[in-house]
Design an enzyme around this catalytic site. Structure first.
Site, short mmCIF file in Angstrom:
data_model
loop_
_atom_site.label_atom_id
_atom_site.label_comp_id
_atom_site.label_asym_id
_atom_site.label_seq_id
_atom_site.Cartn_x
_atom_site.Cartn_y
_atom_site.Cartn_z
N ASP A 36 0.87 -1.18 0.00
CA ASP A 36 0.00 0.00 0.00
C ASP A 36 0.90 1.23 0.00
O ASP A 36 1.79 1.34 0.84
CB ASP A 36 -0.90 -0.01 1.24
CG ASP A 36 -2.01 1.01 1.18
OD1 ASP A 36 -1.75 2.18 0.81
OD2 ASP A 36 -3.16 0.66 1.52
N VAL A 101 -11.16 2.81 -2.94
CA VAL A 101 -10.82 2.25 -4.25
C VAL A 101 -11.83 1.14 -4.51
O VAL A 101 -11.96 0.21 -3.72
CB VAL A 101 -9.38 1.70 -4.29
CG1 VAL A 101 -9.10 1.06 -5.64
CG2 VAL A 101 -8.38 2.82 -4.01
N HIS A 105 -10.52 -5.60 -2.47
CA HIS A 105 -9.17 -5.75 -1.94
C HIS A 105 -9.22 -5.94 -0.43
O HIS A 105 -10.18 -5.54 0.22
CB HIS A 105 -8.28 -4.56 -2.30
CG HIS A 105 -8.74 -3.24 -1.78
ND1 HIS A 105 -9.82 -2.55 -2.30
CD2 HIS A 105 -8.27 -2.47 -0.76
CE1 HIS A 105 -9.98 -1.41 -1.64
NE2 HIS A 105 -9.05 -1.34 -0.69
N HIS A 107 -6.84 -5.47 3.10
CA HIS A 107 -5.67 -4.86 3.74
C HIS A 107 -5.10 -5.86 4.75
O HIS A 107 -5.84 -6.42 5.55
CB HIS A 107 -6.07 -3.60 4.52
CG HIS A 107 -6.63 -2.51 3.67
ND1 HIS A 107 -5.88 -1.42 3.29
CD2 HIS A 107 -7.86 -2.34 3.13
CE1 HIS A 107 -6.64 -0.62 2.55
NE2 HIS A 107 -7.85 -1.17 2.44
#
Length: 143
Positions: A36, A101, A105, A107
């Protein structure tokens, strides 16, 4: 409320196509993991399916097995590579949850006792720091 659609020009889609550089730590036929650029802590990694979906709510259920298999691999590697006390795994869906976004996804963030996460909008990390972090994770994935 109208259902939002997937935008093929989101930043993660561009990273997956190689249009934007990234510090990749893992890739297979279905999943890519990369650093990231605005980390909430050292080693903050994103695990992203190659299949297009806005988030968990519209993803093909077949995506989740490969995705979370890699999330687990990456979580183990970031914990080992950074000597972390634990690992935070987060996934957001739509603006009200904090998603910014709109490509599914996850994290993965190594955590250390007594050290809070930085804000996600805390600024871009230096490329050399991201490269060093990626090296630690790749080494842990190989061990």
């Amino acid at each position: 409320m109208t259902e939002a659609t997937y935008d093929t020009d989101n930043i993660f889609a561009k990273i997956l196509r190689g249009e934007i550089p990234s510090h990749r730590v893992y890739e297979d036929e279905a999943i890519v993991a990369f650093m990231d650029v605005m980390p909430q802590g050292p080693g903050h990694t994103l695990v992203v399916p190659k299949a297009p979906s806005r988030n968990l709510l519209d993803a093909d259920p077949a995506t989740f097995g490969p995705l979370f298999t890699v999330v687990q691999k990456v979580a183990r590697a970031v914990k080992q590579g950074f000597g972390a006390d634990g690992v935070t795994v987060m996934q957001f869906n739509e603006p009200a949850s904090g998603q910014t976004v709109y490509h599914l996804h996850v994290h993965v963030i190594p955590r250390f006792d007594g050290i809070p996460l930085k804000p996600h909008a805390g600024g871009m990390e230096k490329p050399e720091v991201l490269a060093e972090s990626a090296d630690k994770i790749r080494a842990a994935l190989r061990s």
